[in-house]
Design an enzyme around this catalytic site. Sequence first.
Site, short mmCIF file in Angstrom:
data_model
loop_
_atom_site.label_atom_id
_atom_site.label_comp_id
_atom_site.label_asym_id
_atom_site.label_seq_id
_atom_site.Cartn_x
_atom_site.Cartn_y
_atom_site.Cartn_z
N SER A 185 0.85 -1.17 0.00
CA SER A 185 0.00 0.00 0.00
C SER A 185 0.89 1.23 0.00
O SER A 185 2.05 1.18 0.41
CB SER A 185 -0.88 -0.05 1.25
OG SER A 185 -1.06 1.22 1.82
N ARG B 115 -30.55 -2.46 -41.77
CA ARG B 115 -29.30 -2.03 -41.09
C ARG B 115 -29.69 -1.05 -40.00
O ARG B 115 -30.37 -0.04 -40.27
CB ARG B 115 -28.30 -1.36 -42.05
CG ARG B 115 -26.94 -1.04 -41.33
CD ARG B 115 -25.75 -1.18 -42.26
NE ARG B 115 -25.88 -2.43 -43.00
CZ ARG B 115 -25.95 -2.53 -44.33
NH1 ARG B 115 -25.81 -1.47 -45.09
NH2 ARG B 115 -26.12 -3.71 -44.89
#
Lengths: 373, 373, 373, 373
Positions: free
Chosen positions: C266, C305
């Site tokens: 950390s 489409r």
Amino acid sequence: MSALFDPLFGADRVAARLDDASWVAALVAVEVTLAQAAAEHGVIPAVHAEAIAIAATKLDVDVAALGRAAVEGGNPVIPLVRLLREAAGDAGSSVHPGATSQDVMDTAAALLVGWAGEVLLDDLRGAADAAAGLAAAHRDTPMIARTLGQQALPTTFGLVAAGWCTGLDRARTALARVLAALPVQLGGAAGTLAALHPHGPAVAASLARDLRLADAAPWHTERTRVGELASALAVAAGACAKPATDVVLLAGTELGEVSEAAPGDSSSMPHKRNPIAAVTARAAARRAPGLAAVLLAAADHEHQRAAGAWHAEWQTLDDLLRAAGGAASRLRTSLEGLAAHPDRMAANLAMSSADSDAGHAGDLVDRLLAERP
Amino acid sequence: MSALFDPLFGADRVAARLDDASWVAALVAVEVTLAQAAAEHGVIPAVHAEAIAIAATKLDVDVAALGRAAVEGGNPVIPLVRLLREAAGDAGSSVHPGATSQDVMDTAAALLVGWAGEVLLDDLRGAADAAAGLAAAHRDTPMIARTLGQQALPTTFGLVAAGWCTGLDRARTALARVLAALPVQLGGAAGTLAALHPHGPAVAASLARDLRLADAAPWHTERTRVGELASALAVAAGACAKPATDVVLLAGTELGEVSEAAPGDSSSMPHKRNPIAAVTARAAARRAPGLAAVLLAAADHEHQRAAGAWHAEWQTLDDLLRAAGGAASRLRTSLEGLAAHPDRMAANLAMSSADSDAGHAGDLVDRLLAERP
Amino acid sequence: MSALFDPLFGADRVAARLDDASWVAALVAVEVTLAQAAAEHGVIPAVHAEAIAIAATKLDVDVAALGRAAVEGGNPVIPLVRLLREAAGDAGSSVHPGATSQDVMDTAAALLVGWAGEVLLDDLRGAADAAAGLAAAHRDTPMIARTLGQQALPTTFGLVAAGWCTGLDRARTALARVLAALPVQLGGAAGTLAALHPHGPAVAASLARDLRLADAAPWHTERTRVGELASALAVAAGACAKPATDVVLLAGTELGEVSEAAPGDSSSMPHKRNPIAAVTARAAARRAPGLAAVLLAAADHEHQRAAGAWHAEWQTLDDLLRAAGGAASRLRTSLEGLAAHPDRMAANLAMSSADSDAGHAGDLVDRLLAERP
Amino acid sequence: MSALFDPLFGADRVAARLDDASWVAALVAVEVTLAQAAAEHGVIPAVHAEAIAIAATKLDVDVAALGRAAVEGGNPVIPLVRLLREAAGDAGSSVHPGATSQDVMDTAAALLVGWAGEVLLDDLRGAADAAAGLAAAHRDTPMIARTLGQQALPTTFGLVAAGWCTGLDRARTALARVLAALPVQLGGAAGTLAALHPHGPAVAASLARDLRLADAAPWHTERTRVGELASALAVAAGACAKPATDVVLLAGTELGEVSEAAPGDSSSMPHKRNPIAAVTARAAARRAPGLAAVLLAAADHEHQRAAGAWHAEWQTLDDLLRAAGGAASRLRTSLEGLAAHPDRMAANLAMSSADSDAGHAGDLVDRLLAERP
């Protein structure tokens, strides 16, 4: 980020403020400003803060290397702090004072969201202004309203466009409110500001002031702000989807009531006049709800730092900003160049309606435009 | 609605305000009030409005029959108007003046959301108050903060609970703002108020006043309000998910730092002490983001009435209110009966920390509680 | 794509097969192979097909310029065909024979998905193998089962790991089935193969054979395949989320029953031992359901489409592959280096259970491992 | 469940198999069959199994009371077992042998899904058959293909309808495969079958045989099956959304190429001919992706029983079955009564095309219909 697809979906301007380099710049800016804030309150020597600022300007970060180094600890702050410490020499021990990785990531994300958000607000305003222009110009242009796909009764194109404008304005106002309240995050390892005691809140306030973010008590695991931001972005995308959908439908060959200024052609049919800005605005907007859902679902942060829910926010937020921003940008292009065709509107209207009495339509246009924020 | 599952997931109180009978009541209320508003402005005879109101009180609606009759036209307003017209005798022609089905559905939905929302606000407040109580009581009770599942540094249970409170308060405030702005919908067939011309806006204003909803120009296809409502509900669910998750984790056998007042047993292990209120709060909250996404995606209403996107809102909104409301209700139960165990907190803290210095924890508790809305 | 974040979330290997250059390579491969297939059936001269292939190898595509040029027509195929035509000289008129943009985009996407999918299958197998190894090694290692977060009754760590393995194997098998059936798309402008008549189906079959994709009638607006792919990817992400979640919980300080080989530290607490591979696997997996929902919702292609639904698939599919692939990669790392701690398992078990009778656990491990695909 | 809305959205037939009474019936069926299976292998006396079966037939469960009693333990199995034990007298101690609540809930859910799934498969088949009928009847009926909303080149209505059919067939086949593999769940408190040792697997196999479900090792926290089911349902909804969208668009006043057999009218415009079956099919389908996302996200079950993720499945699965089932039912109604209007198709085609050469359209219709499963 995609050089191939971002322009197509209107995301290039937003994306330029969210790319890897922007993330690094934001992370560095947070670290530098944090050091200054800490120095202001005597937590670190002022000379250290200055040395850190100078080191930062000279820092030449290899993003790919930083990305690889980020794997070990789970975020890019850890290796970036290492780089800054090395670069800062004697001041190295003063880098990242009292902070934890999440402080820097969350605050940097707030900066980035603010940067990208400006573009979004601008495009939402541009799209709304274009809609308002159409509404004013066509306040009394009769057209047939369509409900469930069927011709219904007369309305005016001005009222239709005024409705688009209202949605875009409402979404922009809500988003602007969220953006204006973006806060710093500063809590330290456990969210208690222990390592800055007793100067924690004062350092946070200075950090907020200098980054032009809102001050806030640590909110590391209280993520309503993220949910609100995600929601405002998804609502904005939705506010773009409505007019984009109408443009696609009204531009359809059989209706022909509007057309874009620069319709697209086709690889197989050069005669096509596709309303491609509206089409791609719709495409971008469609991506927003699922991304927002990911962020809304990520509220369940465990304990004092989530084991995954937090990390899932970063790229999802980028993607959502690009999706919503892209929708706004492409819609703006569509509406700024949109031509209405009153003759076709009249001809279609005549199919099912003998008159063109549109009731309060004109008054409603005036009202909606007068109510604009 | 489910008598079997709603209580389990805390949704029974909300569900009672969203059931079929509530929908019918809201639809009837809108029609009656609309007739009165129309009469006020001379659109229909006052005596007709009175007759409609009286007929409505006597109306005995067979919900199942109404549901079957709704199939034909695609919403329950059409057959309900038929019923009301028959019941109103000579005044029948004055039923549904100038309105279209969406006007009545949207306005009724606003009423219902308001009714159900009250329960939600109440439970969010109750849960937040319980969290605030825990925060005050345990302002200085040391416990270990955990990040990514690992013990980190000391904090206090009070600060943890204060964070829960803040999230719940923020979500409630945001939801209350949305609920306070729920508007009437009145636009007529094409959204132009043509059939009420020139009295349309005045009738809408009276309708809003009498139903205690906000006045608004027609917003039939401008659905940012729905998106904002959905978002506020999902954020509220998320604000419940965070403390519920913490309760489940802290109540785990090995941690044992909290326990619920009425933990559940098991069909196979009677000795179990399951934090079942928190478990079911989490379950309810998990359903919210997907439901919110459906509503956010439904912004793309076509033309002047959407062919599906609008209809998809009705039950999704019901489900989302039940999910968020259930999460709030179950979390409230969990927190109101939550016992903290300082001895276990101390023992766990001792595993990795020699001292219990929690920095600004106590001050932050004071600040967060003082900032409560 | 992000050099900063992709490695962190395990997406770098998959991302390298999905980047802009890969898209361009796939698009070019489809055009070249289509020309060859057309030549095979006499649609274009064989010498043209050869010239196109040669021109393609020399093509130096500026991706950013291509991306900008794609805006006009709404997809990158249109400007790419223009480039290829210029490069192919006299053979230019034979480029893109009988095809429409969607044919090339969909087929290229199938290629890309196949390329990226290999990485995913490999990581899913690696993760499953690691789980199987743990299951075999700890077939009889007693641990306490936990239900709703509470200690319940004894099981073995082997059975837990065998369950992980089963989920990963099931997800991999399902995904492999979808990947093996990825088809070519060839329909021409209207999906009728008119421009290739009467050679259309034969050209499609040759194209499929040469690209090692499945042959199929045009499916340009029949998108169940996309939904199935999205689902298989989201299920795979979920199969990774389960063990990753268990690892995070079991690695928690108080439980301590497993640990990763390279836990992360950390920026503020160097002593931390975060199970960071599992944490980031969870983060990646959390992004999948929302992305899958976007693709599932995009099934409603209009006419021949879609005006947006189709375009929304491209980047969402990329993102989903990166999310699922990242989850698999990070989980594999977690499990391949996972150490189990039988002593801690025994100590925890002793908290609530006097014996360690785990019933059929060992037999179930044997069964699950024997049933592996 | 909603008597008011379920018919409208086509969910009434599915909902009747998923209501509270069906859940109780399924739960009781599992307990009775489990007792018989346990008796078959000597775990409990055969006479007890008989007594339990008889007691079950006489059991008069007050669903609302059961729902309220379920709150305490977090699921309805616990109080139901109590009721059964009381009703079974001396055999009471043999009720629920070796099982845990999740065994009974998961197995009952499998039964319910199977029951409801039959309706869904039937409606998907009906809709596909109707589409196939249209495809055959209009194999050569010319119409204009539309891409991005614009007229493109000729196709035939038969090919359009054949595409609808293919999607519906594919979705049905995939769903049928999932439904055919629905398994029993039997693992006991810790998933080890300890309480049935050494007869556990044999009891599970008998239970599967008698309930006509698949046999399986315990999968209590390995939820890929749930994800696959959710996906198959969402894909089915999407396969319905495509033709429903086309019907709405083609039925639009200006196109007029199809019309439903029983179009809906309007509360304000009696002349309207709304394609209401397709509209409500779309509405139902729109709800599926978000619900599927909730189930896909719920894969991260913790330890040996999830603290919320499991519980979130129950009602979400019900809702998703109703949404997908409703879409299939309404689409079937739409397509079974759909009239095509070749004259309008021809007139629209003439707008942009001098001829009507539809290439391979007829052959593709034949191929798609010949490939039907």
